[in-house]
Design a protein around this motif. Structure first.
Motif, PDB file in Angstrom:
ATOM      1  N   LEU A 186      -4.462 -73.694 -14.766  1.00  0.00           N
ATOM      2  CA  LEU A 186      -5.717 -74.353 -14.421  1.00  0.00           C
ATOM      3  C   LEU A 186      -5.444 -75.698 -13.765  1.00  0.00           C
ATOM      4  CD1 LEU A 186      -8.813 -74.443 -14.552  1.00  0.00           C
ATOM      5  CD2 LEU A 186      -8.586 -75.457 -16.839  1.00  0.00           C
ATOM      6  N   ALA A 187      -6.072 -75.914 -12.610  1.00  0.00           N
ATOM      7  CA  ALA A 187      -5.896 -77.163 -11.873  1.00  0.00           C
ATOM      8  C   ALA A 187      -7.257 -77.644 -11.368  1.00  0.00           C
ATOM      9  CB  ALA A 187      -4.938 -76.947 -10.701  1.00  0.00           C
ATOM     10  N   ALA A 188      -7.268 -78.877 -10.862  1.00  0.00           N
ATOM     11  CA  ALA A 188      -8.480 -79.455 -10.279  1.00  0.00           C
ATOM     12  C   ALA A 188      -8.095 -80.183  -8.994  1.00  0.00           C
ATOM     13  CB  ALA A 188      -9.139 -80.424 -11.254  1.00  0.00           C
ATOM     14  N   SER A 189      -9.007 -80.162  -8.021  1.00  0.00           N
ATOM     15  CA  SER A 189      -8.790 -80.887  -6.772  1.00  0.00           C
ATOM     16  C   SER A 189     -10.065 -81.633  -6.412  1.00  0.00           C
ATOM     17  CB  SER A 189      -8.384 -79.942  -5.644  1.00  0.00           C
ATOM     18  OG  SER A 189      -9.472 -79.121  -5.257  1.00  0.00           O
ATOM     19  N   LEU A 190      -9.940 -82.524  -5.418  1.00  0.00           N
ATOM     20  CA  LEU A 190     -11.077 -83.362  -5.064  1.00  0.00           C
ATOM     21  C   LEU A 190     -11.101 -83.637  -3.568  1.00  0.00           C
ATOM     22  CD1 LEU A 190     -13.427 -85.118  -6.115  1.00  0.00           C
ATOM     23  CD2 LEU A 190     -11.764 -86.917  -6.597  1.00  0.00           C
ATOM     24  N   ALA A 191     -12.244 -83.343  -2.939  1.00  0.00           N
ATOM     25  CA  ALA A 191     -12.485 -83.693  -1.541  1.00  0.00           C
ATOM     26  C   ALA A 191     -13.209 -85.031  -1.545  1.00  0.00           C
ATOM     27  CB  ALA A 191     -13.337 -82.625  -0.851  1.00  0.00           C
ATOM     28  N   VAL A 192     -12.500 -86.094  -1.172  1.00  0.00           N
ATOM     29  CA  VAL A 192     -13.076 -87.440  -1.176  1.00  0.00           C
ATOM     30  C   VAL A 192     -13.452 -87.832   0.244  1.00  0.00           C
ATOM     31  CG1 VAL A 192     -12.577 -89.882  -1.556  1.00  0.00           C
ATOM     32  CG2 VAL A 192     -11.914 -88.198  -3.250  1.00  0.00           C
ATOM     33  N   PHE A 193     -14.686 -88.316   0.406  1.00  0.00           N
ATOM     34  CA  PHE A 193     -15.212 -88.693   1.720  1.00  0.00           C
ATOM     35  C   PHE A 193     -15.355 -90.200   1.843  1.00  0.00           C
ATOM     36  CE2 PHE A 193     -16.414 -84.316   1.196  1.00  0.00           C
ATOM     37  CZ  PHE A 193     -16.142 -83.784   2.446  1.00  0.00           C
ATOM     38  N   ARG A 194     -15.029 -90.692   3.054  1.00  0.00           N
ATOM     39  CA  ARG A 194     -15.139 -92.120   3.372  1.00  0.00           C
ATOM     40  C   ARG A 194     -15.322 -92.254   4.886  1.00  0.00           C
ATOM     41  NH1 ARG A 194     -10.069 -96.310   3.176  1.00  0.00           N
ATOM     42  NH2 ARG A 194     -11.220 -98.181   3.792  1.00  0.00           N
ATOM     43  N   ASP A 195     -16.356 -92.947   5.311  1.00  0.00           N
ATOM     44  CA  ASP A 195     -16.565 -93.224   6.739  1.00  0.00           C
ATOM     45  C   ASP A 195     -16.463 -91.969   7.605  1.00  0.00           C
ATOM     46  OD1 ASP A 195     -16.838 -95.941   6.136  1.00  0.00           O
ATOM     47  OD2 ASP A 195     -14.698 -96.297   6.361  1.00  0.00           O
ATOM     48  N   ASN A 196     -17.171 -90.922   7.220  1.00  0.00           N
ATOM     49  CA  ASN A 196     -17.212 -89.667   7.971  1.00  0.00           C
ATOM     50  C   ASN A 196     -15.874 -88.936   8.009  1.00  0.00           C
ATOM     51  OD1 ASN A 196     -19.981 -90.015   8.701  1.00  0.00           O
ATOM     52  ND2 ASN A 196     -19.297 -91.502  10.226  1.00  0.00           N
ATOM     53  N   ARG A 197     -14.999 -89.203   7.055  1.00  0.00           N
ATOM     54  CA  ARG A 197     -13.690 -88.552   7.000  1.00  0.00           C
ATOM     55  C   ARG A 197     -13.394 -88.085   5.578  1.00  0.00           C
ATOM     56  NH1 ARG A 197     -10.659 -89.624  11.557  1.00  0.00           N
ATOM     57  NH2 ARG A 197     -11.467 -91.261  12.893  1.00  0.00           N
ATOM     58  N   VAL A 198     -12.530 -87.088   5.485  1.00  0.00           N
ATOM     59  CA  VAL A 198     -12.091 -86.577   4.192  1.00  0.00           C
ATOM     60  C   VAL A 198     -10.586 -86.832   4.065  1.00  0.00           C
ATOM     61  CG1 VAL A 198     -11.638 -84.201   5.013  1.00  0.00           C
ATOM     62  CG2 VAL A 198     -12.200 -84.605   2.597  1.00  0.00           C
ATOM     63  N   LEU A 199     -10.132 -87.078   2.843  1.00  0.00           N
ATOM     64  CA  LEU A 199      -8.725 -87.369   2.583  1.00  0.00           C
ATOM     65  C   LEU A 199      -7.962 -86.074   2.313  1.00  0.00           C
ATOM     66  CD1 LEU A 199      -6.536 -89.552   2.036  1.00  0.00           C
ATOM     67  CD2 LEU A 199      -7.172 -89.350  -0.370  1.00  0.00           C
ATOM     68  N   LEU A 200      -6.863 -85.889   3.042  1.00  0.00           N
ATOM     69  CA  LEU A 200      -5.991 -84.728   2.848  1.00  0.00           C
ATOM     70  C   LEU A 200      -4.564 -85.196   2.600  1.00  0.00           C
ATOM     71  CD1 LEU A 200      -7.174 -82.390   5.745  1.00  0.00           C
ATOM     72  CD2 LEU A 200      -7.959 -82.430   3.364  1.00  0.00           C
ATOM     73  N   ALA A 201      -3.824 -84.401   1.857  1.00  0.00           N
ATOM     74  CA  ALA A 201      -2.416 -84.684   1.584  1.00  0.00           C
ATOM     75  C   ALA A 201      -1.581 -83.496   2.051  1.00  0.00           C
ATOM     76  CB  ALA A 201      -2.202 -84.924   0.093  1.00  0.00           C
ATOM     77  N   GLN A 202      -0.441 -83.790   2.664  1.00  0.00           N
ATOM     78  CA  GLN A 202       0.472 -82.733   3.082  1.00  0.00           C
ATOM     79  C   GLN A 202       1.501 -82.523   1.976  1.00  0.00           C
ATOM     80  OE1 GLN A 202       3.014 -83.472   6.485  1.00  0.00           O
ATOM     81  NE2 GLN A 202       2.872 -81.332   7.087  1.00  0.00           N
ATOM     82  N   ARG A 203       1.520 -81.331   1.420  1.00  0.00           N
ATOM     83  CA  ARG A 203       2.413 -81.004   0.302  1.00  0.00           C
ATOM     84  C   ARG A 203       3.850 -80.850   0.781  1.00  0.00           C
ATOM     85  NH1 ARG A 203       0.566 -79.430  -4.286  1.00  0.00           N
ATOM     86  NH2 ARG A 203       2.306 -78.023  -4.629  1.00  0.00           N
ATOM     87  N   PHE A 204       4.798 -81.232  -0.076  1.00  0.00           N
ATOM     88  CA  PHE A 204       6.183 -80.926   0.242  1.00  0.00           C
ATOM     89  C   PHE A 204       6.864 -80.126  -0.862  1.00  0.00           C
ATOM     90  CE2 PHE A 204       6.656 -85.158  -1.646  1.00  0.00           C
ATOM     91  CZ  PHE A 204       7.746 -85.021  -2.465  1.00  0.00           C
ATOM     92  N   VAL A 205       6.077 -79.668  -1.836  1.00  0.00           N
ATOM     93  CA  VAL A 205       6.606 -78.802  -2.887  1.00  0.00           C
ATOM     94  C   VAL A 205       5.811 -77.499  -2.899  1.00  0.00           C
ATOM     95  CG1 VAL A 205       7.423 -80.716  -4.321  1.00  0.00           C
ATOM     96  CG2 VAL A 205       5.124 -79.838  -4.653  1.00  0.00           C
ATOM     97  N   PRO A 206       6.451 -76.393  -3.297  1.00  0.00           N
ATOM     98  CA  PRO A 206       5.742 -75.112  -3.370  1.00  0.00           C
ATOM     99  C   PRO A 206       4.672 -75.143  -4.450  1.00  0.00           C
ATOM    100  CG  PRO A 206       8.120 -74.799  -3.495  1.00  0.00           C
ATOM    101  CD  PRO A 206       7.857 -76.274  -3.606  1.00  0.00           C
ATOM    102  N   PRO A 207       3.662 -74.332  -4.397  1.00  0.00           N
ATOM    103  CA  PRO A 207       3.399 -73.452  -3.252  1.00  0.00           C
ATOM    104  C   PRO A 207       2.703 -74.218  -2.128  1.00  0.00           C
ATOM    105  CG  PRO A 207       1.717 -73.130  -4.917  1.00  0.00           C
ATOM    106  CD  PRO A 207       2.697 -74.148  -5.479  1.00  0.00           C
ATOM    107  N   LEU A 208       2.611 -73.596  -0.991  1.00  0.00           N
ATOM    108  CA  LEU A 208       1.878 -74.116   0.168  1.00  0.00           C
ATOM    109  C   LEU A 208       2.503 -75.387   0.740  1.00  0.00           C
ATOM    110  CD1 LEU A 208      -1.686 -73.542  -1.324  1.00  0.00           C
ATOM    111  CD2 LEU A 208      -0.362 -71.960   0.081  1.00  0.00           C
ATOM    112  N   GLU A 209       3.828 -75.506   0.659  1.00  0.00           N
ATOM    113  CA  GLU A 209       4.509 -76.682   1.165  1.00  0.00           C
ATOM    114  C   GLU A 209       4.313 -76.826   2.677  1.00  0.00           C
ATOM    115  OE1 GLU A 209       7.605 -73.408   0.727  1.00  0.00           O
ATOM    116  OE2 GLU A 209       5.967 -74.171  -0.466  1.00  0.00           O
ATOM    117  N   ASN A 210       4.309 -78.080   3.120  1.00  0.00           N
ATOM    118  CA  ASN A 210       4.145 -78.480   4.522  1.00  0.00           C
ATOM    119  C   ASN A 210       2.741 -78.260   5.076  1.00  0.00           C
ATOM    120  OD1 ASN A 210       6.852 -79.349   4.728  1.00  0.00           O
ATOM    121  ND2 ASN A 210       7.481 -77.219   4.995  1.00  0.00           N
ATOM    122  N   ARG A 211       1.812 -77.909   4.249  1.00  0.00           N
ATOM    123  CA  ARG A 211       0.432 -77.752   4.692  1.00  0.00           C
ATOM    124  C   ARG A 211      -0.429 -78.862   4.093  1.00  0.00           C
ATOM    125  NH1 ARG A 211      -1.270 -71.662   3.973  1.00  0.00           N
ATOM    126  NH2 ARG A 211      -0.023 -70.589   5.536  1.00  0.00           N
TER     127      ARG A 211
END
Length: 150
Positions: free
Chosen positions: A13-38
């Protein structure tokens, strides 16, 4: 990554958050599996005794140094990755929330090799996880309904 996250005996079980600021959303690029480099939403495992919302807010702070507030629940996402023998290697059930920025610019952290604030058009040019575009479509609607400019 600990062995318990690879070839788990049950979904994690995990949780995530789409945070908005000034018409933009914050994203992070993963470097660990799963879904690394995305690019995807900051998030991580829920700790014992922690609510889903608390986990989403904590992970946002720990992973990228951003303080936010929850606007509402978006939807859940399932990440199931199988190995070459079709055995489940990763299985996460992620409760995804929508939030508004409070403080912090976003910095790289223990699982993020890059952090970006993007608008809807910039999102289309990034390598993102498969579930992210529809998840963010719904998140933008929730944020706009709460008066957060998106």
């Amino acid at each position: 990554m600990t062995r318990s996250r690879i070839y788990p005996q049950r979904p994690l079980l995990a949780a995530s958050l789409a945070v908005f600021r000034d018409n933009r959303v914050l994203l992070a690029q993963r470097f660990v599996p799963p879904l690394e480099n995305r690019f995807t939403l900051p998030g991580g495992l829920v700790e014992v005794g922690e609510t889903l919302e608390q986990a989403a807010l904590r992970e946002m702070m720990e992973e990228v140094g951003v303080t936010s507030r929850i606007l509402g629940f978006n939807r859940h996402v399932e990440v199931i990755e199988r190995d070459a023998q079709d055995v489940v290697k990763h299985h996460y059930v992620i409760a995804s929330f929508v939030g508004a920025w409070v403080a912090g610019e976003g910095v790289i952290g223990p699982e993020a090799q890059a952090v970006v604030w993007v608008d809807r058009n910039e999102l289309l040019r990034l390598p993102v996880t498969d579930h992210l575009p529809p998840l963010l479509d719904a998140a933008w609607e929730i944020a706009e309904a709460h008066g957060v400019p998106c």
